[in-house]
Design a protein around this motif. Structure first.
Motif, mmCIF file in Angstrom:
data_model
loop_
_atom_site.group_PDB
_atom_site.id
_atom_site.type_symbol
_atom_site.label_atom_id
_atom_site.label_comp_id
_atom_site.label_asym_id
_atom_site.label_seq_id
_atom_site.Cartn_x
_atom_site.Cartn_y
_atom_site.Cartn_z
ATOM 1 N N UNK A 187 64.815 63.247 85.258
ATOM 2 C CA UNK A 187 65.752 62.746 84.420
ATOM 3 C C UNK A 187 65.133 61.557 83.526
ATOM 4 N N UNK A 188 64.264 60.924 84.063
ATOM 5 C CA UNK A 188 63.529 59.910 83.258
ATOM 6 C C UNK A 188 62.578 60.777 82.148
ATOM 7 N N UNK A 189 62.037 61.857 82.691
ATOM 8 C CA UNK A 189 61.016 62.760 81.708
ATOM 9 C C UNK A 189 61.986 62.880 80.562
ATOM 10 N N UNK A 190 63.320 63.470 80.673
ATOM 11 C CA UNK A 190 63.724 64.370 79.935
ATOM 12 C C UNK A 190 64.675 63.205 78.942
ATOM 13 N N UNK A 191 64.823 61.961 79.637
ATOM 14 C CA UNK A 191 65.213 60.901 78.433
ATOM 15 C C UNK A 191 64.108 60.450 77.699
ATOM 16 N N UNK A 192 62.911 60.576 78.305
ATOM 17 C CA UNK A 192 61.658 59.923 77.480
ATOM 18 C C UNK A 192 61.544 60.998 76.145
ATOM 19 N N UNK A 193 61.668 62.397 76.543
ATOM 20 C CA UNK A 193 61.507 63.221 75.574
ATOM 21 C C UNK A 193 62.532 63.387 74.390
ATOM 22 N N UNK A 194 63.692 63.099 75.053
ATOM 23 C CA UNK A 194 64.924 62.928 73.964
ATOM 24 C C UNK A 194 64.757 61.615 73.141
ATOM 25 N N UNK A 195 64.172 60.625 73.489
ATOM 26 C CA UNK A 195 63.755 59.404 72.770
ATOM 27 C C UNK A 195 62.691 59.782 71.755
ATOM 28 N N UNK A 196 61.900 60.696 72.035
ATOM 29 C CA UNK A 196 60.867 61.006 70.951
ATOM 30 C C UNK A 196 61.138 61.546 69.763
#
Length: 125
Positions: free
Chosen positions: A116-125
């Motif tokens: 979930x953290x990785x998906x959130x970080x990717x979405x923020x990029x």
């Protein structure tokens, strides 16, 4: 903090693969899944932990029992004891299975949180 010491989880550890096909699976698969979800929800709460019973827990509980039970427990593992070799071995095996199950739940929760953290970080990029 609250720590739940678990002596048995019964159907919560049943998976669809273990249940096979048929009436048992039809009757209990949803209950077992809901039980696992409940455990994960409890374990995700701040200050909450769950662990399997260990020898120190059983010794504490036996200390609350009548003297006759305490005397039998002192002879645990001996033939003729109320806590004979088979009982002691099975209890240790179940405690280990529960410990492994809870560890797997922790690992699944950690992996899901990381994803979930990785998906959130990717979405923020």
């Amino acid at each position: 903090p609250l720590s739940v010491v678990v002596a048995d989880l019964y159907k919560v550890m049943w998976t669809e693969e273990l249940m096979g096909e048929g009436q048992v699976r039809d009757a209990y698969a949803a209950d077992a899944s809901a039980g696992r979800e409940g455990i994960r929800r409890l374990m995700s709460q701040p200050g909450m932990s769950m662990r399997a019973t260990g020898e120190e827990d059983w010794a504490f509980l036996i200390g609350l029992c009548d003297q006759s039970v305490q005397e039998e427990y002192e002879r645990r593992g001996e033939a003729g004891s109320a806590f004979g070799p088979t009982h002691v071995a099975l209890r240790a095996k179940l405690d280990a299975v529960i410990a492994d199950f809870l560890a797997a739940q922790h690992a699944e929760m950690a992996a899901a949180a990381e994803a979930a953290e990785e998906a959130e970080a990717e979405a923020a990029e």
